[in-house]
Design an enzyme around this catalytic site. Structure first.
Site, PDB file in Angstrom:
ATOM      1  N   PRO A  14       0.775  -1.251   0.000  1.00  0.00           N
ATOM      2  CA  PRO A  14       0.000   0.000   0.000  1.00  0.00           C
ATOM      3  C   PRO A  14       0.806   1.301   0.000  1.00  0.00           C
ATOM      4  O   PRO A  14       0.798   2.066   0.962  1.00  0.00           O
ATOM      5  CB  PRO A  14      -0.844  -0.139   1.268  1.00  0.00           C
ATOM      6  CG  PRO A  14      -0.006  -0.971   2.182  1.00  0.00           C
ATOM      7  CD  PRO A  14       0.718  -1.936   1.294  1.00  0.00           C
ATOM      8  N   CYS A  15       1.461   1.567  -1.105  1.00  0.00           N
ATOM      9  CA  CYS A  15       2.219   2.810  -1.233  1.00  0.00           C
ATOM     10  C   CYS A  15       1.300   4.035  -1.208  1.00  0.00           C
ATOM     11  O   CYS A  15       1.750   5.138  -0.900  1.00  0.00           O
ATOM     12  CB  CYS A  15       3.070   2.787  -2.496  1.00  0.00           C
ATOM     13  SG  CYS A  15       2.167   2.445  -4.008  1.00  0.00           S
TER      14      CYS A  15
END
Length: 192
Positions: free
Chosen positions: A160-161
């Site tokens: 989850p950047c």
């Protein structure tokens, strides 16, 4: 079509590029994505389909295809509906309590791998600054290097950047700040 918030994933690092990456384009509730998989990939002595690329198509399918090809040099991209469909069924199947672990294959430096693993610890509905992420991995002065590693993440929303924000409040995201905000809002409202 979208995956459950509590999707279990397991990262595997590979040294050499795979013989081929099977890909296809899939429509999701957040837009078109290009999914790339390796099949077969051996996990715990079993051959499975492993995810290696997950990119939103921001403007053009060809541009996204070219970007994936550049990120995986030495691995031909082969359009393959069955392999990709197996992974899509695991990820986006109707079971919101899916307990099946999704194998994700990555290639990068040890530092990048550390950053990508740390991204998995940022909980849904939360955000973290690049500086905080650098501190989490024990490298508080490596903020710029952390930002570069985050930017090289090939697995759009599962690693989850989008949960990483800059200290000044800027909301940069490879696939656009509007999409990033949509994802963050959905997670905060548990409407992922």
């Amino acid at each position: 079509m979208w995956c459950p918030l509590n999707q279990q994933i397991r990262l595997f690092q590979i040294e050499n590029p795979p013989e081929a990456i099977h890909y296809n384009f899939l429509e999701t509730k957040y837009g078109l994505i290009m999914m790339g998989v390796i099949n077969p990939f051996s996990v715990d002595s079993k051959d499975q389909v492993a995810l290696c690329s997950l990119h939103f198509v921001d403007k053009h399918v060809v541009r996204t295809y070219d970007e994936v090809r550049k990120r995986w040099p030495g691995s031909p991209l082969e359009k393959n509906d069955p392999s990709v469909q197996l992974m899509a069924d695991k990820l986006f199947g109707g079971d919101k309590e899916n307990s099946e672990v999704i194998p994700i294959v990555t290639r990068g430096t040890k530092f990048q791998q550390t950053v990508w693993s740390a991204l998995l610890d940022v909980k849904s509905g939360e955000t973290c600054t690049y500086k905080q992420l650098a501190e989490r991995i024990g490298r508080p002065t490596a903020v710029r290097a952390v930002a570069n590693a985050v930017a090289k993440n090939d697995i759009a929303f599962l690693i989850p950047c989008h949960r990483i924000v800059s200290q000044n409040g800027a909301s940069k995201y490879h696939w656009g700040s509007a999409l990033k905000q949509q994802l963050l809002d959905a997670e905060k409202n548990s409407n992922y």
